[in-house]
Design an enzyme around this catalytic site. Structure first.
Site, short mmCIF file in Angstrom:
data_model
loop_
_atom_site.label_atom_id
_atom_site.label_comp_id
_atom_site.label_asym_id
_atom_site.label_seq_id
_atom_site.Cartn_x
_atom_site.Cartn_y
_atom_site.Cartn_z
N GLU A 48 0.84 -1.20 0.00
CA GLU A 48 0.00 0.00 0.00
C GLU A 48 0.88 1.25 0.00
OE1 GLU A 48 -2.77 0.06 3.29
OE2 GLU A 48 -3.84 1.79 2.46
N ASN A 193 -12.27 -1.54 -0.83
CA ASN A 193 -11.52 -2.03 0.32
C ASN A 193 -12.24 -1.61 1.59
OD1 ASN A 193 -8.92 -2.90 1.82
ND2 ASN A 193 -9.27 -0.81 2.54
N GLU A 194 -12.51 -2.56 2.45
CA GLU A 194 -13.15 -2.26 3.74
C GLU A 194 -14.25 -1.21 3.55
OE1 GLU A 194 -10.24 -1.64 6.88
OE2 GLU A 194 -9.45 -3.65 6.60
N TYR A 273 -6.52 -9.13 11.33
CA TYR A 273 -5.19 -8.91 11.89
C TYR A 273 -5.07 -9.56 13.27
CZ TYR A 273 -4.11 -5.50 8.24
OH TYR A 273 -3.84 -4.89 7.04
N GLU A 328 -5.89 -9.31 3.80
CA GLU A 328 -5.10 -8.55 4.77
C GLU A 328 -5.02 -9.40 6.03
OE1 GLU A 328 -5.86 -4.38 5.51
OE2 GLU A 328 -6.33 -4.03 3.40
N GLN A 377 2.25 -5.97 5.69
CA GLN A 377 2.40 -5.63 4.29
C GLN A 377 3.82 -5.98 3.86
OE1 GLN A 377 1.13 -1.68 3.22
NE2 GLN A 377 -0.84 -1.86 4.30
O1 AHR Z 1 -2.90 -2.47 6.30
C1 AHR Z 1 -3.25 -1.27 6.90
C2 AHR Z 1 -4.73 -0.96 6.77
O2 AHR Z 1 -5.46 -1.91 7.48
C3 AHR Z 1 -5.31 -1.01 5.39
O3 AHR Z 1 -5.12 0.16 4.68
C4 AHR Z 1 -6.77 -1.21 5.67
O4 AHR Z 1 -7.43 -1.88 4.63
C5 AHR Z 1 -6.78 -1.97 6.97
O5 AHR Z 1 -7.64 -1.43 7.90
#
Ligand code: AHR
Length: 524
Positions: A48, A193-194, A273, A328, A377
């Site tokens: 990103e 995205n999201e 995450y 992600e 990332q």
């Molecule tokens: O990876 C960081 C961020 O985490 C990304 O931009 C977003 O999609 C997520 O919330």
């Protein structure tokens, strides 16, 4: 005499203690029972426009003293080629829903802002052509996320025409004038995205109506992608645990079930995450066994989340046509002291290597539905493969796990049964070991075994039904401490080393060091 005997007994105890402590785990691998293909796309990366993920991490510009090819770092390209990156998701993340592609093409680039990530300026010197050059240099495919939040279907559709069309439209001529007459291949398309949060805070129903429009009009025109190698369209999916997210998956999948000839999706994204708790406050280095065990406990929640959402998908898509893309994932910890908190800079330790192995194994066990994943990332951001500082580069423990897992790309999953035992620390109790097996495209058997226990070695005995094994060899990754890291000054603290594995009576035996990730192959 008596005290001499006591001293002797103590010496014997100290020498033999580690051996006595080794736990035994028996695995059974029936190589005749092959399962789904472990799609190489589960080893995908995410890059990103965030902090130094792109600028300095990939892009230094053609005039830089850092060795580069057309502005792209040679050292980074070399390292990424070695882990056979299947695809790179770009340009975001939250950044994607504010990205306007025209600002990143041609000789004059607009300088814009990056309000999501540190409020810094965005030079747009790394745009479509530079991204495509980068993935070409590392041998990966493009996973492009289009702007649904602040863009329009027209903007996205023109971007795809610009990238993929072969007939001489005005946009295609512009692409040629910018140096690329041949159409680019876009393997994967992210529709937003999201969208439930940074991508526009949409309700599931509102998103579904947007998704249909983008799916219909954002076409891939590349002649080589019309019959075979068609672009896969990935819809926004869930972002956590609980009814908000199951509702989201239900809504998108119900719509998919009723889709008509005019639109389609091929994948549903999931973001998850390993944080411990929000906001991210666990240290990425300088922690002990308590934080080690808590983070591993938290990361294993991926299993339940995938099972829960796969079950919903099964209701509407029993043939599993729609893939789950965990696009992600990874550890997200407190920013390193002194860094810009908007740049998401953290260290990467042995704990992250084990976390990566556990997640890759979960994806492999769900290979029938999970056919894509992108760790967040790739460089200098969150759980990165690589860290750079000006001309310096260091490979992280997570990088080495991805390297050790290369043979599992596109291999056929083979079920492994075992009693993992338990590793307990305080109120955390975890399986002591985890394991997967697979047969690669040449028929060779590969086995991965993770020893989560940071204190005790494990003696593994694996029965190999269905093959006559002759020899075995492999590599293991461990380090002195759970928070051992590689730094620019000490780059080789966490690195794989050869492990001795034996075949005895048709069984594979090996001893795993505490807190280790091991991959072995078996010769027949
Ligand atoms: O990876 C960081 C961020 O985490 C990304 O931009 C977003 O999609 C997520 O919330």
């Amino acid at each position: 005499m008596r005290s001499l005997f006591v001293v002797f007994a103590l010496i014997v105890l100290v020498i033999t203690a580690p051996m006595m402590a080794a736990q035994k785990v028996e695995l059974t691998i029936d190589t005749s029972k092959t399962g789904a293909k472990i799609d190489r796309n589960i080893f995908g990366q995410f890059a990103e426009h965030l902090g130094h993920g792109i600028y300095e991490g990939i892009w230094v510009g053609p005039d830089s003293k850092i060795p580069n090819t057309r502005g792209i770092r040679n050292d980074v390209v070399g390292a990424l080629k070695a882990i056979k990156v299947p695809n790179v998701r770009w340009p975001g993340g939250c950044f994607a829903d504010e990205y306007h592609w025209r600002k990143g093409i041609g000789p004059q680039r607009s300088v814009t802002l990056n309000p999501n990530w540190g409020g810094v300026t965005e030079a747009n010197t790394f745009g479509t052509h530079e991204f495509m050059d980068f993935i070409d240099q590392i041998g990966a495919e493009a996973y492009v996320s289009v702007n649904v939040g602040s863009g329009t279907p027209q903007e996205a559709s023109e971007w795809l025409e610009y990238m993929t069309a072969a007939t001489p439209t005005t946009l295609v001529k512009e692409r040629a004038a910018n140096g690329h007459p041949v159409p680019y291949k876009v393997a994967l398309l992210g529709i937003g995205n999201e969208s439930w949060d940074c991508g526009g805070n949409m309700t599931p129903d509102y998103y579904v109506s947007q998704m249909k429009i983008y799916s219909r009009f954002v076409r891939n025109f590349n002649p080589a992608q019309q019959d075979k190698h068609q672009m896969l369209k990935i819809a926004v999916g869930p972002g956590g645990d609980g009814p908000r997210w199951t509702d989201w998956t239900e809504t998108v999948m119900k719509a998919y079930q009723q889709h008509t000839w005019s639109w389609d999706i091929n994948g549903l994204s999931m973001h998850n995450y390993t944080v411990g708790h929000w906001p991210p406050s666990y240290a990425s280095v300088g922690f002990g066994e308590t934080e080690y065990s808590q983070i591993l406990k938290s990361t294993l929640e991926m299993e339940g989340l995938i099972s829960e959402h796969s079950a919903i998908m099964d209701k509407y898509d029993p043939d599993k046509k729609v893939a789950l893309f965990v696009d992600e994932w990874g550890g997200w910890y407190a920013p390193l002291p002194g860094s810009n908190p908007g740049f998401l800079v953290q260290q990467n330790s042995l704990r992250d290597a084990i976390l990566a192995a556990l997640n890759l194994n979960i994806f492999a066990r769900h290979a029938d539905r999970v056919r894509g994943a992108n760790i967040a990332q790739m460089i200098n951001v969150l759980q990165a493969m690589i860290m750079t500082d000006k001309e310096k580069m260091v490979l992280t423990p997570t990088y080495y796990v991805f390297k050790m897992y290369v043979p599992f790309q596109d291999a056929a999953f083979i079920p492994v049964t075992f009693d993992a035992g338990r590793y307990t620390h305080g109120d955390v109790s975890l399986p002591r070991v985890d394991a997967i097996a697979a047969k690669d495209t040449n028929g060779k058997l590969w086995l991965e075994i993770t020893n989560l226990d940071p204190n005790e070695p494990v003696e593994v005995e694996a029965g190999l039904a269905g093959i006559t094994a002759k020899s075995a060899s492999g590599e293991t990754l461990t380090a002195p401490k759970v928070d051992s890291v590689n730094t620019f000054d000490a780059a080789n603290t966490v690195m794989p080393k050869p492990i001795s594995a034996k075949i005895q009576g048709g069984k594979l035996t090996l001893k795993l060091e505490p807190k280790s990730v091991t991959v072995v192959s078996v010769e027949q």
